[in-house]
Design a protein around this motif. Structure first.
Motif, mmCIF file in Angstrom:
data_model
loop_
_atom_site.group_PDB
_atom_site.id
_atom_site.type_symbol
_atom_site.label_atom_id
_atom_site.label_comp_id
_atom_site.label_asym_id
_atom_site.label_seq_id
_atom_site.Cartn_x
_atom_site.Cartn_y
_atom_site.Cartn_z
ATOM 1 N N ARG A 86 0.847 -1.187 0.000
ATOM 2 C CA ARG A 86 0.000 0.000 0.000
ATOM 3 C C ARG A 86 0.889 1.244 0.000
ATOM 4 N N GLU A 87 0.557 2.229 -0.813
ATOM 5 C CA GLU A 87 1.381 3.422 -0.999
ATOM 6 C C GLU A 87 2.834 3.012 -1.277
ATOM 7 N N PRO A 88 3.067 2.411 -2.436
ATOM 8 C CA PRO A 88 4.380 1.814 -2.737
ATOM 9 C C PRO A 88 5.528 2.814 -2.758
ATOM 10 N N GLN A 89 5.238 4.106 -2.904
ATOM 11 C CA GLN A 89 6.309 5.116 -2.896
ATOM 12 C C GLN A 89 7.144 5.028 -1.624
ATOM 13 N N HIS A 90 6.503 4.696 -0.512
ATOM 14 C CA HIS A 90 7.226 4.618 0.750
ATOM 15 C C HIS A 90 8.218 3.458 0.760
ATOM 16 N N PHE A 91 7.834 2.352 0.186
ATOM 17 C CA PHE A 91 8.734 1.197 0.167
ATOM 18 C C PHE A 91 9.859 1.406 -0.848
ATOM 19 N N GLU A 92 9.576 2.154 -1.913
ATOM 20 C CA GLU A 92 10.639 2.514 -2.855
ATOM 21 C C GLU A 92 11.654 3.433 -2.182
ATOM 22 N N TYR A 93 11.178 4.379 -1.382
ATOM 23 C CA TYR A 93 12.086 5.285 -0.678
ATOM 24 C C TYR A 93 12.908 4.523 0.360
ATOM 25 N N LEU A 94 12.261 3.573 1.031
ATOM 26 C CA LEU A 94 12.981 2.722 1.994
ATOM 27 C C LEU A 94 14.116 1.984 1.296
ATOM 28 N N ARG A 95 13.821 1.396 0.162
ATOM 29 C CA ARG A 95 14.805 0.592 -0.575
ATOM 30 C C ARG A 95 15.904 1.450 -1.197
ATOM 31 N N ASP A 96 15.513 2.539 -1.821
ATOM 32 C CA ASP A 96 16.457 3.302 -2.656
ATOM 33 C C ASP A 96 17.213 4.388 -1.902
ATOM 34 N N THR A 97 16.669 4.889 -0.789
ATOM 35 C CA THR A 97 17.296 6.013 -0.095
ATOM 36 C C THR A 97 17.692 5.676 1.341
ATOM 37 N N ILE A 98 16.753 5.161 2.114
ATOM 38 C CA ILE A 98 17.037 4.933 3.530
ATOM 39 C C ILE A 98 18.055 3.815 3.720
ATOM 40 N N VAL A 99 17.829 2.679 3.080
ATOM 41 C CA VAL A 99 18.729 1.533 3.269
ATOM 42 C C VAL A 99 20.167 1.835 2.845
ATOM 43 N N PRO A 100 20.394 2.428 1.682
ATOM 44 C CA PRO A 100 21.794 2.706 1.298
ATOM 45 C C PRO A 100 22.513 3.656 2.254
ATOM 46 N N GLU A 101 21.755 4.498 2.977
ATOM 47 C CA GLU A 101 22.389 5.438 3.901
ATOM 48 C C GLU A 101 22.675 4.837 5.271
ATOM 49 N N HIS A 102 22.166 3.641 5.512
ATOM 50 C CA HIS A 102 22.363 3.029 6.830
ATOM 51 C C HIS A 102 23.816 2.615 7.006
ATOM 52 N N ARG A 103 24.411 3.050 8.097
ATOM 53 C CA ARG A 103 25.820 2.745 8.360
ATOM 54 C C ARG A 103 25.956 1.359 8.999
ATOM 55 N N PRO A 104 26.976 0.611 8.623
ATOM 56 C CA PRO A 104 27.189 -0.700 9.260
ATOM 57 C C PRO A 104 27.578 -0.510 10.725
ATOM 58 N N GLY A 105 27.391 -1.554 11.483
ATOM 59 C CA GLY A 105 27.785 -1.491 12.888
ATOM 60 C C GLY A 105 26.666 -1.803 13.842
ATOM 61 N N ARG A 106 25.427 -1.687 13.390
ATOM 62 C CA ARG A 106 24.299 -2.064 14.255
ATOM 63 C C ARG A 106 23.122 -2.507 13.392
ATOM 64 N N MET A 107 22.205 -3.208 14.032
ATOM 65 C CA MET A 107 21.011 -3.720 13.376
ATOM 66 C C MET A 107 20.106 -2.581 12.914
ATOM 67 N N PHE A 108 19.580 -2.697 11.716
ATOM 68 C CA PHE A 108 18.573 -1.769 11.206
ATOM 69 C C PHE A 108 17.226 -2.204 11.759
ATOM 70 N N ARG A 109 16.498 -1.263 12.380
ATOM 71 C CA ARG A 109 15.223 -1.611 13.021
ATOM 72 C C ARG A 109 14.083 -0.787 12.421
ATOM 73 N N LEU A 110 13.019 -1.477 12.054
ATOM 74 C CA LEU A 110 11.820 -0.837 11.489
ATOM 75 C C LEU A 110 10.619 -1.229 12.329
ATOM 76 N N TRP A 111 9.766 -0.251 12.613
ATOM 77 C CA TRP A 111 8.559 -0.472 13.428
ATOM 78 C C TRP A 111 7.324 -0.114 12.626
ATOM 79 N N SER A 112 6.480 -1.081 12.407
ATOM 80 C CA SER A 112 5.142 -0.848 11.856
ATOM 81 C C SER A 112 4.232 -0.582 13.050
ATOM 82 N N ALA A 113 4.004 0.706 13.343
ATOM 83 C CA ALA A 113 3.440 1.095 14.640
ATOM 84 C C ALA A 113 1.933 0.876 14.757
ATOM 85 N N ALA A 114 1.267 0.656 13.658
ATOM 86 C CA ALA A 114 -0.143 0.266 13.693
ATOM 87 C C ALA A 114 -0.305 -0.792 12.619
#
Length: 277
Positions: A86-114
């Protein structure tokens, strides 16, 4: 004919207001006038099960100290409309922008709050499995409805719900049900080991859940009044890592809500480095 088999009468304005107030107090969701038919549609069967003659008796039951019926009412009244990708733009941004910027060294954590019935969390898991962040990842889904959380943990969905899942991901991460599960699909082990679900109320202090790189809070705040929205955003921004993202639905905005979050693009907000309390 016994009372348990009779259809409850129309809900009165006073009883609707009482149920709305109890729901708002416990969950932050406000049922506005005009939703009486929705309330009756979702609660009338419950009243018949309990053998109650009217909504006034049900309100008294909801107000019983130490009772469990309010939780049952929340399960029945909370909206759980969602879908995969649903609203695929958000998952594209997660894949293409957020993930590549994540620095190694700790676990990446995502919360689906509802997280509702789990489609959002499982969608995020598929996206992250295809392009894993450095250091690995984990996904948490929470919802105020215990019934819905139990369903999300089962990971069973009608085959029709797969319409938006790309075929290669469907074949890779989902199992087609057989025999008594015909017509259903089940989340495979690869998805299940990355996603966990638990019951949680967004009105509570949830800092024990830890910090997150991404919090998905989509199609939630539309049910909250301005003070509840402001308090919720204030709490959630404290649960983001510096430079973490809060993502709301495309129809929502944080305009007018005091926050340290900065809009990156409509519906996507980021906590600047050094800004978390």
């Amino acid at each position: 004919m016994t009372g348990s088999l009779q259809t409850p009468p129309e809900i009165t304005g006073a009883d609707f207001a009482a149920i709305s107030a109890l729901l708002h107090e416990r969950t932050g969701i406000r049922l506005v006038p005009g939703k009486e038919t929705l309330v009756m549609g979702r609660l009338s069967k419950r009243l018949r099960q309990l053998g109650l003659r009217g909504y006034d008796e049900y309100v008294r039951l909801l107000r019983t100290p130490g009772g469990h019926e309010l939780g049952q009412a929340i399960d029945l009244l909370t909206t759980n409309e969602t879908s995969f990708f649903r609203e695929p733009q958000h998952f594209e941004y997660l894949r293409d922008t957020i993930v590549p910027e994540h620095r190694p060294g700790r676990m990446f954590r995502l919360w689906s709050a509802a997280s509702s019935s789990g489609e959002e969390a499982y969608t995020a898991a598929m996206v992250l499995l295809e392009k894993p962040p450095a250091g690995g990842f984990e996904i948490l889904g929470t919802d105020v409805s215990t019934r819905i959380v139990a369903g999300a943990r089962r990971g069973l969905y009608p085959l029709e719900s797969a319409a938006r899942i790309p075929m290669e991901l469907l074949r890779k991460y989902w199992l087609k049900g057989r025999d008594e599960y015909a017509g259903l699909m089940a989340a495979g082990a690869t998805l299940r080991e990355r996603v966990s679900f638990q019951h949680a109320n967004l009105l509570d202090d949830l800092r024990d859940l830890g910090l997150f790189d991404v919090i998905l809070l989509r199609n939630v705040m539309i049910y909250f009044d301005p003070p509840t929205k402001a308090a919720l955003v204030r709490r959630l921004q404290q649960m983001l890592y510096p430079e973490g993202h809060l993502i709301v639905s495309l129809s929502e905005t944080l305009n007018g809500i005091p926050a340290r979050l900065r809009m990156i693009r409509p519906s996507i907000y980021r906590l600047p480095a050094g800004s978390r309390d």
